[in-house]
Write a protein that holds these residues in place. Structure first.
Motif, PDB file in Angstrom:
ATOM      1  N   ARG A  24     -30.158 -84.881  -2.338  1.00  0.00           N
ATOM      2  CA  ARG A  24     -31.552 -85.349  -2.359  1.00  0.00           C
ATOM      3  C   ARG A  24     -32.492 -84.337  -3.021  1.00  0.00           C
ATOM      4  O   ARG A  24     -33.672 -84.635  -3.232  1.00  0.00           O
ATOM      5  CB  ARG A  24     -32.044 -85.611  -0.930  1.00  0.00           C
ATOM      6  CG  ARG A  24     -31.307 -86.712  -0.192  1.00  0.00           C
ATOM      7  CD  ARG A  24     -31.838 -88.065  -0.515  1.00  0.00           C
ATOM      8  NE  ARG A  24     -31.116 -89.113   0.196  1.00  0.00           N
ATOM      9  CZ  ARG A  24     -31.408 -90.398   0.107  1.00  0.00           C
ATOM     10  NH1 ARG A  24     -32.412 -90.803  -0.646  1.00  0.00           N
ATOM     11  NH2 ARG A  24     -30.701 -91.303   0.756  1.00  0.00           N
TER      12      ARG A  24
ATOM     13  N   LYS B 282     -41.350 -89.546   1.942  1.00  0.00           N
ATOM     14  CA  LYS B 282     -41.853 -90.113   0.683  1.00  0.00           C
ATOM     15  C   LYS B 282     -43.195 -90.812   0.906  1.00  0.00           C
ATOM     16  O   LYS B 282     -44.114 -90.684   0.086  1.00  0.00           O
ATOM     17  CB  LYS B 282     -40.837 -91.096   0.102  1.00  0.00           C
ATOM     18  CG  LYS B 282     -39.598 -90.457  -0.470  1.00  0.00           C
ATOM     19  CD  LYS B 282     -38.627 -91.521  -0.945  1.00  0.00           C
ATOM     20  CE  LYS B 282     -37.330 -90.908  -1.424  1.00  0.00           C
ATOM     21  NZ  LYS B 282     -36.343 -91.941  -1.819  1.00  0.00           N
TER      22      LYS B 282
ATOM     23  N   GLU C   8     -32.868 -82.953  -6.110  1.00  0.00           N
ATOM     24  CA  GLU C   8     -33.506 -83.266  -7.392  1.00  0.00           C
ATOM     25  C   GLU C   8     -34.533 -84.372  -7.251  1.00  0.00           C
ATOM     26  O   GLU C   8     -35.595 -84.337  -7.882  1.00  0.00           O
ATOM     27  CB  GLU C   8     -32.453 -83.638  -8.440  1.00  0.00           C
ATOM     28  CG  GLU C   8     -31.584 -82.475  -8.868  1.00  0.00           C
ATOM     29  CD  GLU C   8     -32.403 -81.296  -9.391  1.00  0.00           C
ATOM     30  OE1 GLU C   8     -33.332 -81.529 -10.193  1.00  0.00           O
ATOM     31  OE2 GLU C   8     -32.133 -80.158  -8.985  1.00  0.00           O
ATOM     32  N   GLU C   9     -34.220 -85.367  -6.431  1.00  0.00           N
ATOM     33  CA  GLU C   9     -35.161 -86.464  -6.205  1.00  0.00           C
ATOM     34  C   GLU C   9     -36.481 -85.945  -5.657  1.00  0.00           C
ATOM     35  O   GLU C   9     -37.560 -86.296  -6.154  1.00  0.00           O
ATOM     36  CB  GLU C   9     -34.549 -87.471  -5.242  1.00  0.00           C
ATOM     37  CG  GLU C   9     -35.477 -88.615  -4.888  1.00  0.00           C
ATOM     38  CD  GLU C   9     -34.898 -89.531  -3.827  1.00  0.00           C
ATOM     39  OE1 GLU C   9     -35.485 -90.612  -3.618  1.00  0.00           O
ATOM     40  OE2 GLU C   9     -33.874 -89.170  -3.195  1.00  0.00           O
TER      41      GLU C   9
END
Length: 220
Positions: free
Chosen positions: A171, A146, A173-174
């Motif tokens: 994880r 990220k 979709e995030e």
């Protein structure tokens, strides 16, 4: 699905990227997260005839427990807090704003040391207006990835494509919401650690990172 090693995972990812984008990539640059991500990235860069660049995020550990990540930082001071920790949880761990600033600066110094080691001071490959393919050997919590994504956004690429061999199903979709496109070979429901999906997940030596960069970029 278990990969033999990072190199095999990279070859499979390269094939998936070519099939997905079919020659539509705009002046692509492959950007890898050292160290293991560089090994995965090499076959992709060679397949696309693209240069290979680095982004080096580092975890910021908690006081008295440096292995427990409370944040991640990159060289340009992009700082991402661990989203699983509430302000109260950070306070209980003794994480103050002053602590974060101090530890982030320490990690940035380590990033600069590693960058010099890996690149020898070579000028950074420009990313503005180009398709960036961000590569790592897998995602567990995804905190450092990220930070890498947020840092790369500052360089105004045309789009960011995240390519990883494996990540947890919950994880997906995030991370789809964080990048312009996502290429994942395997997203299992039951996930403990990236290493469980590799027969050989031995640590990549610094020297191998340097050699891969020299091979892909022709010593430039």
């Amino acid at each position: 699905m278990v990969f033999k090693d990072r190199r095999e995972a990279g070859k499979l990812l390269a094939r998936a990227i070519v099939e997905r984008f079919n020659g539509t990539l705009k002046d692509p640059v492959v950007v890898a997260i050292p160290r293991g991500g560089v090994v995965v990235a090499e076959p992709i860069a060679l397949q696309l005839s693209a240069p290979l660049e680095l982004v080096i995020p580092r975890k910021v550990g908690a006081p008295f427990n440096p292995e427990f990540a409370v944040a991640a930082v990159t060289e340009d001071r992009t700082l991402i807090l661990n989203p699983d920790l509430s302000p109260d949880a950070l306070s209980r761990l003794g994480v103050t704003e002053e602590y974060l600033k101090r530890k982030a600066l320490e990690e940035i110094e380590e990033i600069r040391r590693r960058k010099l080691l890996y690149t020898g001071g070579r000028r950074r490959i420009p990313l503005t207006g180009r398709d960036v393919i961000l590569v790592d050997d897998g995602i567990a919590t995804g905190l450092t990835v990220k930070a890498a994504i947020a840092s790369l956004r500052r360089e105004n690429p045309n789009r960011i494509i995240l390519a990883v061999p494996v990540m947890p199903l919950d994880r997906l979709e995030e991370f789809k919401g964080l990048v312009d496109d996502l290429v994942v070979l395997y997203a299992p429901e039951f996930f403990q650690a990236v290493g469980q999906f590799y027969e050989d997940f031995s640590q990549t030596p610094d020297r191998e990172v340097v050699e891969i960069l020299e091979r892909v970029n022709g010593g430039a």
